[in-house]
Design an enzyme around this catalytic site. Sequence first.
Site, PDB file in Angstrom:
ATOM      1  N   ASN A  62       0.811  -1.230   0.000  1.00 46.71           N
ATOM      2  CA  ASN A  62       0.000   0.000   0.000  1.00 46.71           C
ATOM      3  C   ASN A  62       0.842   1.276   0.000  1.00 46.71           C
ATOM      4  OD1 ASN A  62       0.736  -0.587   2.675  1.00 46.71           O
ATOM      5  ND2 ASN A  62      -1.023   0.500   3.500  1.00 46.71           N
ATOM      6  N   GLU A  83       4.354  -3.303  12.312  1.00 39.51           N
ATOM      7  CA  GLU A  83       3.265  -2.339  12.224  1.00 39.51           C
ATOM      8  C   GLU A  83       2.184  -3.022  11.418  1.00 39.51           C
ATOM      9  OE1 GLU A  83       0.658   0.111  11.293  1.00 39.51           O
ATOM     10  OE2 GLU A  83       2.117   0.690   9.762  1.00 39.51           O
ATOM     11  N   CYS A 143      -3.068   2.085   6.742  1.00 38.96           N
ATOM     12  CA  CYS A 143      -3.210   1.644   8.138  1.00 38.96           C
ATOM     13  C   CYS A 143      -3.707   2.796   9.003  1.00 38.96           C
ATOM     14  CB  CYS A 143      -1.899   1.090   8.659  1.00 38.96           C
ATOM     15  SG  CYS A 143      -0.520   2.170   8.367  1.00 38.96           S
ATOM     16  N   GLU A 179       8.859   3.187  14.913  1.00 35.09           N
ATOM     17  CA  GLU A 179       9.600   3.462  13.681  1.00 35.09           C
ATOM     18  C   GLU A 179       9.734   4.975  13.511  1.00 35.09           C
ATOM     19  OE1 GLU A 179       9.136   0.691  10.393  1.00 35.09           O
ATOM     20  OE2 GLU A 179       7.086   0.400  11.075  1.00 35.09           O
TER      21      GLU A 179
END
Length: 483
Positions: free
Chosen positions: A150, A248, A282, A460
């Site tokens: 994505n 994630e 997300c 991150e």
Amino acid sequence: MPDTKFNLIAGSWTAGVSEIENRNPSDITDLIGLFTQASADQLEATLDRARIAQADWAGYGLERKQAVLMAIGAELMSRAEELGTLLSREEGKPLAEGRGEVYRAGQFFTYYAAETLRQLGENADSVRAGVEIDVRREPVGTVAVISPWNFPTATASWKIAPALAYGNAVVWKPANLTPASAVALAEIIDRQDIPKGLFSLVMGSGADIGQRLVESPRIDAISFTGSVPVGKGIAAAAIQNLTRVQMEMGSKNALAVMDDADLDLAVTLALSGAFGGAGQKCTASSRLVVHDRVHDAFAEKLVAGAQAMKVGHALEDGTQIGPVVSDRQLSENLDYVRLGKTEGAELACGGARLEMPHDGHYMSPGVFLNTRNDMTINREEMFAPLTSVIKVGSYDEALATVNDTRFGLTSGIVTRSLARATHFRRNARTGVVAVNLPTAGTDYHVPFGGRGDSSYGPREQGRAAAEFYTTVKTAYISAGNPA
Ligand code: NDP
């Protein structure tokens, strides 16, 4: 037929054991290319070489490393139009988003280029007389990067850039749905002044090459972005070798719209948060938690806004929502639409397959009204151009609804009240909170990650990335007697 694009194995572009076709989701008659698939032996050769190359790279001077990262970033930014077009062609997001993603990927590299020069440690006196302590960070070793489709360039970049900046070797397995962007980035990295085999590209399926990679005892760290079930499998594999892991995964982000909100702003934020990237983010706003005093006015504007959005070919002018990434994703999305209706939600608009001039995976943006937070469509990540409105009677109920999820990546509130905004910011159980801003859209110089099933392991991005990509060494030094 186009030439097959190869993997970067132990520093050489190498054919694998089979190949896959990559087709444009806006127009599946458009064959973007053929992409090789790595073998198990090639993966082993890559891991052998990575170990040697990492030792060389760790010995490079800081400015030499900095120059490498800076050059990668500069090239991505200067080629954002060209590579963004390729990205949009294979992933389906509108060109402005593809271009923006490539530019942002470049910014990750230039940011971490600067970080190569900022690797400061700590000094302390020991509790023992005459002894000093030096605490510094060292590379972890070989890092496996497993990235999704994505954000094929940005997600990979926010992992690869810090991994290299902090002195590690990288073995990258991109998603098989977006290999062209992966090859383009790998070509840029390969042209730099780096040891042979420091950076590898191993295209192959997740179930085969991905699984072998995460099971390898020769990997020192795994950074993954993708689905919760795959993430759990990776964590289980990693623990067998005590490999450090950072993940994630999915989410079910909520945007709370209060009765004092600027409604036009709220609708704009909801539409961009829910339908940007065709909802395949997300950070997408998949739950809209709306105060009952403004519910009807908000719902009316939201539905009108969704109906006005232009769905089309990712590379055509004016397209606001491209196709979804694959036929499989489209049929899963349509399953959620059916399920939502079965559960009693009202589909106010969209949520249907669209026939377009091009043969692609098109779907109209869908809005569910009259939903409850316990419906499956409000519990599971749909990764679709679908969003649900949940009516609440108070701020407290809104906050409780936002937090009533097993995920916890992003959340947002639209309000003019400082008191509510402040309380929300401090009590929303998510890793990222947005006030009068969309739930999607984050910076690169600050931490990114979530709670619950959304994330696992250290954060991150920004300087937080050092936690994952380095290991701390504490040295005790006895200076002795100067006389
Ligand atoms: P996956 O989790 O299957 O894929 C993510 C990455 O993991 C890909 O590179 C994939 O490779 C790889 N992978 C798959 N299986 C394994 C394995 N056993 N070992 C190691 N690596 C593996 O996500 P999907 O693409 O199938 O998407 C499914 C759903 O996941 C979406 O609908 C969405 O809900 C969620 N998702 C969330 C993302 C996020 O940003 N948080 C990103 C992508 C998906 P390959 O694709 O080549 O098989």
